[in-house]
Design a protein around this motif. Sequence first.
Motif, PDB file in Angstrom:
ATOM      1  N   SER A 103       0.833  -1.204   0.000  1.00  0.00           N
ATOM      2  CA  SER A 103       0.000   0.000   0.000  1.00  0.00           C
ATOM      3  C   SER A 103       0.865   1.250   0.000  1.00  0.00           C
ATOM      4  CB  SER A 103      -0.935   0.024   1.207  1.00  0.00           C
ATOM      5  OG  SER A 103      -0.207   0.273   2.394  1.00  0.00           O
ATOM      6  N   ALA A 104       0.370   2.280  -0.667  1.00  0.00           N
ATOM      7  CA  ALA A 104       1.027   3.585  -0.686  1.00  0.00           C
ATOM      8  C   ALA A 104      -0.076   4.640  -0.701  1.00  0.00           C
ATOM      9  CB  ALA A 104       1.921   3.724  -1.909  1.00  0.00           C
ATOM     10  N   ILE A 105      -0.038   5.526   0.297  1.00  0.00           N
ATOM     11  CA  ILE A 105      -1.053   6.563   0.427  1.00  0.00           C
ATOM     12  C   ILE A 105      -0.365   7.920   0.536  1.00  0.00           C
ATOM     13  CG2 ILE A 105      -2.974   7.446   1.818  1.00  0.00           C
ATOM     14  CD1 ILE A 105      -3.371   4.543   2.785  1.00  0.00           C
ATOM     15  N   PHE A 106      -0.811   8.863  -0.299  1.00  0.00           N
ATOM     16  CA  PHE A 106      -0.267  10.212  -0.319  1.00  0.00           C
ATOM     17  C   PHE A 106      -1.287  11.136   0.340  1.00  0.00           C
ATOM     18  CE2 PHE A 106       0.546  14.356  -2.204  1.00  0.00           C
ATOM     19  CZ  PHE A 106       1.922  14.446  -2.063  1.00  0.00           C
ATOM     20  N   THR A 107      -0.845  11.870   1.379  1.00  0.00           N
ATOM     21  CA  THR A 107      -1.756  12.724   2.137  1.00  0.00           C
ATOM     22  C   THR A 107      -1.190  14.134   2.246  1.00  0.00           C
ATOM     23  OG1 THR A 107      -2.397  10.808   3.461  1.00  0.00           O
ATOM     24  CG2 THR A 107      -2.980  12.964   4.340  1.00  0.00           C
ATOM     25  N   VAL A 108      -2.055  15.134   2.072  1.00  0.00           N
ATOM     26  CA  VAL A 108      -1.679  16.533   2.270  1.00  0.00           C
ATOM     27  C   VAL A 108      -2.460  17.043   3.471  1.00  0.00           C
ATOM     28  CG1 VAL A 108      -1.657  18.864   1.289  1.00  0.00           C
ATOM     29  CG2 VAL A 108      -1.267  16.887  -0.192  1.00  0.00           C
ATOM     30  N   TYR A 164       3.080  17.308   3.120  1.00  0.00           N
ATOM     31  CA  TYR A 164       2.623  16.139   2.375  1.00  0.00           C
ATOM     32  C   TYR A 164       3.395  14.926   2.853  1.00  0.00           C
ATOM     33  CZ  TYR A 164       6.585  17.131  -0.833  1.00  0.00           C
ATOM     34  OH  TYR A 164       7.816  17.378  -1.375  1.00  0.00           O
ATOM     35  N   SER A 165       2.680  13.820   2.969  1.00  0.00           N
ATOM     36  CA  SER A 165       3.247  12.584   3.498  1.00  0.00           C
ATOM     37  C   SER A 165       2.992  11.440   2.537  1.00  0.00           C
ATOM     38  CB  SER A 165       2.611  12.228   4.847  1.00  0.00           C
ATOM     39  OG  SER A 165       2.797  13.261   5.778  1.00  0.00           O
ATOM     40  N   LEU A 166       3.978  10.572   2.422  1.00  0.00           N
ATOM     41  CA  LEU A 166       3.828   9.344   1.655  1.00  0.00           C
ATOM     42  C   LEU A 166       3.983   8.193   2.639  1.00  0.00           C
ATOM     43  CD1 LEU A 166       3.474   7.954  -1.077  1.00  0.00           C
ATOM     44  CD2 LEU A 166       5.959   7.986  -1.311  1.00  0.00           C
ATOM     45  N   ASN A 167       2.917   7.434   2.814  1.00  0.00           N
ATOM     46  CA  ASN A 167       2.900   6.293   3.720  1.00  0.00           C
ATOM     47  C   ASN A 167       3.006   5.033   2.868  1.00  0.00           C
ATOM     48  OD1 ASN A 167       2.114   4.112   5.338  1.00  0.00           O
ATOM     49  ND2 ASN A 167       0.802   5.393   6.603  1.00  0.00           N
ATOM     50  N   VAL A 168       4.158   4.379   2.943  1.00  0.00           N
ATOM     51  CA  VAL A 168       4.404   3.164   2.165  1.00  0.00           C
ATOM     52  C   VAL A 168       4.546   1.997   3.143  1.00  0.00           C
ATOM     53  CG1 VAL A 168       5.948   2.007   0.540  1.00  0.00           C
ATOM     54  CG2 VAL A 168       5.555   4.466   0.339  1.00  0.00           C
ATOM     55  N   ASP A 169       3.559   1.129   3.136  1.00  0.00           N
ATOM     56  CA  ASP A 169       3.543  -0.036   4.033  1.00  0.00           C
ATOM     57  C   ASP A 169       3.849   0.348   5.485  1.00  0.00           C
ATOM     58  OD1 ASP A 169       2.831  -1.722   1.992  1.00  0.00           O
ATOM     59  OD2 ASP A 169       4.845  -2.498   1.652  1.00  0.00           O
ATOM     60  N   GLY A 170       3.271   1.474   5.935  1.00  0.00           N
ATOM     61  CA  GLY A 170       3.435   1.889   7.324  1.00  0.00           C
ATOM     62  C   GLY A 170       4.626   2.777   7.600  1.00  0.00           C
ATOM     63  N   VAL A 198      -6.207  17.682   3.977  1.00  0.00           N
ATOM     64  CA  VAL A 198      -6.719  18.440   2.841  1.00  0.00           C
ATOM     65  C   VAL A 198      -7.062  17.486   1.706  1.00  0.00           C
ATOM     66  CG1 VAL A 198      -6.149  20.235   1.152  1.00  0.00           C
ATOM     67  CG2 VAL A 198      -5.363  20.453   3.514  1.00  0.00           C
ATOM     68  N   SER A 199      -6.200  16.493   1.488  1.00  0.00           N
ATOM     69  CA  SER A 199      -6.474  15.463   0.490  1.00  0.00           C
ATOM     70  C   SER A 199      -5.712  14.198   0.853  1.00  0.00           C
ATOM     71  CB  SER A 199      -6.094  15.932  -0.914  1.00  0.00           C
ATOM     72  OG  SER A 199      -4.693  16.046  -1.034  1.00  0.00           O
ATOM     73  N   SER A 200      -6.246  13.077   0.402  1.00  0.00           N
ATOM     74  CA  SER A 200      -5.610  11.785   0.651  1.00  0.00           C
ATOM     75  C   SER A 200      -5.996  10.864  -0.492  1.00  0.00           C
ATOM     76  CB  SER A 200      -6.075  11.218   1.985  1.00  0.00           C
ATOM     77  OG  SER A 200      -5.414  10.002   2.255  1.00  0.00           O
ATOM     78  N   GLU A 201      -5.007  10.174  -1.047  1.00  0.00           N
ATOM     79  CA  GLU A 201      -5.308   9.256  -2.147  1.00  0.00           C
ATOM     80  C   GLU A 201      -4.327   8.106  -2.181  1.00  0.00           C
ATOM     81  OE1 GLU A 201      -3.970  10.665  -6.242  1.00  0.00           O
ATOM     82  OE2 GLU A 201      -4.063  12.554  -5.152  1.00  0.00           O
ATOM     83  N   LYS A 202      -4.818   6.964  -2.637  1.00  0.00           N
ATOM     84  CA  LYS A 202      -3.956   5.809  -2.852  1.00  0.00           C
ATOM     85  C   LYS A 202      -3.168   6.076  -4.123  1.00  0.00           C
ATOM     86  CE  LYS A 202      -6.766   2.397  -0.538  1.00  0.00           C
ATOM     87  NZ  LYS A 202      -7.446   1.118  -0.623  1.00  0.00           N
ATOM     88  N   VAL A 203      -1.890   5.704  -4.118  1.00  0.00           N
ATOM     89  CA  VAL A 203      -1.030   5.921  -5.288  1.00  0.00           C
ATOM     90  C   VAL A 203      -0.399   4.604  -5.713  1.00  0.00           C
ATOM     91  CG1 VAL A 203      -0.603   8.348  -4.773  1.00  0.00           C
ATOM     92  CG2 VAL A 203       0.887   6.619  -3.781  1.00  0.00           C
ATOM     93  N   GLY A 204       0.346   4.650  -6.816  1.00  0.00           N
ATOM     94  CA  GLY A 204       0.944   3.449  -7.381  1.00  0.00           C
ATOM     95  C   GLY A 204       1.787   2.660  -6.398  1.00  0.00           C
ATOM     96  N   THR A 205       1.698   1.333  -6.493  1.00  0.00           N
ATOM     97  CA  THR A 205       2.427   0.464  -5.561  1.00  0.00           C
ATOM     98  C   THR A 205       3.477  -0.388  -6.257  1.00  0.00           C
ATOM     99  OG1 THR A 205       0.721  -1.234  -5.783  1.00  0.00           O
ATOM    100  CG2 THR A 205       0.473   0.312  -3.958  1.00  0.00           C
ATOM    101  N   THR A 206       3.700  -0.146  -7.541  1.00  0.00           N
ATOM    102  CA  THR A 206       4.698  -0.935  -8.265  1.00  0.00           C
ATOM    103  C   THR A 206       6.057  -0.250  -8.211  1.00  0.00           C
ATOM    104  OG1 THR A 206       4.090   0.177 -10.319  1.00  0.00           O
ATOM    105  CG2 THR A 206       2.995  -1.906  -9.855  1.00  0.00           C
ATOM    106  N   ALA A 207       7.105  -1.021  -8.348  1.00  0.00           N
ATOM    107  CA  ALA A 207       8.455  -0.471  -8.336  1.00  0.00           C
ATOM    108  C   ALA A 207       8.627   0.495  -9.504  1.00  0.00           C
ATOM    109  CB  ALA A 207       9.478  -1.599  -8.423  1.00  0.00           C
ATOM    110  N   GLY A 208       9.413   1.564  -9.267  1.00  0.00           N
ATOM    111  CA  GLY A 208       9.674   2.528 -10.330  1.00  0.00           C
ATOM    112  C   GLY A 208       9.264   3.938  -9.950  1.00  0.00           C
ATOM    113  N   ALA A 209       9.282   4.825 -10.942  1.00  0.00           N
ATOM    114  CA  ALA A 209       8.978   6.241 -10.724  1.00  0.00           C
ATOM    115  C   ALA A 209       7.481   6.503 -10.819  1.00  0.00           C
ATOM    116  CB  ALA A 209       9.725   7.082 -11.747  1.00  0.00           C
ATOM    117  N   HIS A 210       7.005   7.387  -9.961  1.00  0.00           N
ATOM    118  CA  HIS A 210       5.593   7.774  -9.933  1.00  0.00           C
ATOM    119  C   HIS A 210       5.518   9.290  -9.756  1.00  0.00           C
ATOM    120  CE1 HIS A 210       4.180   3.605  -9.340  1.00  0.00           C
ATOM    121  NE2 HIS A 210       5.300   3.470  -8.643  1.00  0.00           N
ATOM    122  N   SER A 211       4.417   9.892 -10.167  1.00  0.00           N
ATOM    123  CA  SER A 211       4.207  11.314  -9.921  1.00  0.00           C
ATOM    124  C   SER A 211       2.762  11.550  -9.517  1.00  0.00           C
ATOM    125  CB  SER A 211       4.574  12.150 -11.145  1.00  0.00           C
ATOM    126  OG  SER A 211       3.738  11.840 -12.221  1.00  0.00           O
TER     127      SER A 211
END
Length: 69
Positions: free
Chosen positions: A14-19, A53-59, A27-40
């Motif tokens: 899991s990967a969740i991006f929160t502002v 802004y926070s990126l929560n990746v597997d806790g 302000v906002s929260s969304e699930k983002v890509g969970t595969t290896a590599g670059a994301h935006s």
Amino acid sequence: GSTVNFQLAKDVNSAIFTVTDVMGRVVSSEKVGTTAGAHSIKLGSYAAGVYYYSLNVDGKVSTKKMIVE
């Protein structure tokens, strides 16, 4: 709007991006890509002020400060 780029070294469950604002309100929260590599993530327009802004990746959380003018 702005764009935040991040990279994952491996696939994750899991990967969740929160502002949040300076008061800690989400302000906002969304699930983002969970595969290896670059994301935006494209951020929407926010009122002038300081945000975090926070990126929560597997806790594991990484947080950065963002200033909107």
